[in-house]
Structures are given as C-alpha cells and as structure tokens.
Write an enzyme that holds these catalytic residues in place. Structure first.
Site, mmCIF file in Angstrom:
data_model
loop_
_atom_site.group_PDB
_atom_site.id
_atom_site.type_symbol
_atom_site.label_atom_id
_atom_site.label_comp_id
_atom_site.label_asym_id
_atom_site.label_seq_id
_atom_site.Cartn_x
_atom_site.Cartn_y
_atom_site.Cartn_z
ATOM 1 N N CYS A 76 0.857 -1.182 0.000
ATOM 2 C CA CYS A 76 0.000 0.000 0.000
ATOM 3 C C CYS A 76 0.896 1.236 0.000
ATOM 4 O O CYS A 76 1.801 1.344 0.831
ATOM 5 C CB CYS A 76 -0.906 -0.011 1.225
ATOM 6 S SG CYS A 76 -1.838 1.533 1.436
ATOM 7 N N ASP A 82 -0.454 -5.734 0.250
ATOM 8 C CA ASP A 82 -1.716 -5.938 -0.453
ATOM 9 C C ASP A 82 -1.580 -7.243 -1.237
ATOM 10 O O ASP A 82 -0.501 -7.569 -1.737
ATOM 11 C CB ASP A 82 -1.993 -4.795 -1.433
ATOM 12 C CG ASP A 82 -2.433 -3.522 -0.728
ATOM 13 O OD1 ASP A 82 -3.131 -3.619 0.291
ATOM 14 O OD2 ASP A 82 -2.086 -2.430 -1.212
#
Length: 153
Positions: free
Chosen positions: A51, A58
C-alpha cells in the site's frame, strides 16, 4: 519486440528477484505457432505489493490473457517481474494496469487483458480490469472465473 536475444536472460539460469518492477527484465521468445490464433493465460494467485499510504502488504489474484503475435513472454521472467512488486508501493489500479500495459507495449501481442482481483483493503475488495482493445474475432475467451470476495460466508 523486433530484436530478440539469442538466449533468454533468465531461462535455465539462477536469477535474483529484481529490486523493483522497473529493474525487471522480461524475456520474449519467438512465438512457436505464428499465424495460428490462440490464447495464453497466466495466473498469479498470490501476487503481492505494498500500500503506498500505509506500507502494509496488499494481495491479489491476477489473471493475464493474451493472443500472441510474433513473440511470447517467457514465464520465469514474468514470475520475477511480478515478484518485484513485493516491495513496490502503488495503488491496485496502478499495479494492475501497469503490468498489462508493460506486457502489451513490449511484447506487442494481438490482444491482452488483465484482471486484478484484490483482497479487501479497509473492508472493500477492489477489482481492476484492463484490456488492449477488442478481442480478436473468433477467439475463444474463457471467463476468468475468479469469484468475488465473500469473506467467511
């Protein structure tokens, strides 16, 4: 690509994970079936990036489909390229579309599409799709078959 190396850089070699997607070198080899329309699918069910705001990991399930022209992408180099995103901070949209565009720009396939099925961030799953244009007429296009995120239910 018009100038293909005589030997792929990664195939049959020990290759370190690139530090960034920009440093990754994708190998392309001649299409073994030129002039024959067919579809190639790569699936990366454990893709990771970071992120750009929090630095937290992520996770996504990527599906890349393409109809080759003169070249095909060599799978080990693609794996290393995708692995280089592990420490790359970018939004889901940037990762997904960037991967599709780089492959399309370098390989110059007849057609390419990518689906990025991202696991929830802040409770909201984000799915990102990109394709280079209309698929070839008569090309069999399998569905990507990645179910939407349903949590525990």
């Amino acid at each position: 690509m018009t100038d293909l190396p005589t030997q792929p850089l990664h195939l049959g070699q020990t290759s370190a994970l690139p530090a960034s997607p920009e440093e990754a070198v994708l190998d392309y080899v001649p299409n073994p079936r030129p002039g024959k329309p067919y579809l190639v699918r790569f699936t990366a069910p454990e893709f990771t990036s970071l992120c750009p705001v929090t630095g937290q990991p992520d996770f996504a399930h990527l599906v890349i489909d393409y109809a080759p022209a003169a070249t095909i992408v060599e799978s080990k180099s693609l794996k290393l390229f995708l692995g280089a995103f592990r420490n790359h901070a970018a939004f889901h949209e940037d990762c997904t579309v960037g991967i599709g565009q780089r492959l399309f720009d370098e390989m110059k396939p007849v057609w390419l599409r990518i689906g990025g099925y991202w696991y929830p961030r802040g409770g909201i799953p984000i799915d990102v799709f990109w394709q280079s244009g209309e698929p070839p007429v008569g090309m069999w296009l399998p569905v990507q078959d990645v179910p939407g995120y349903r949590g525990r239910g």
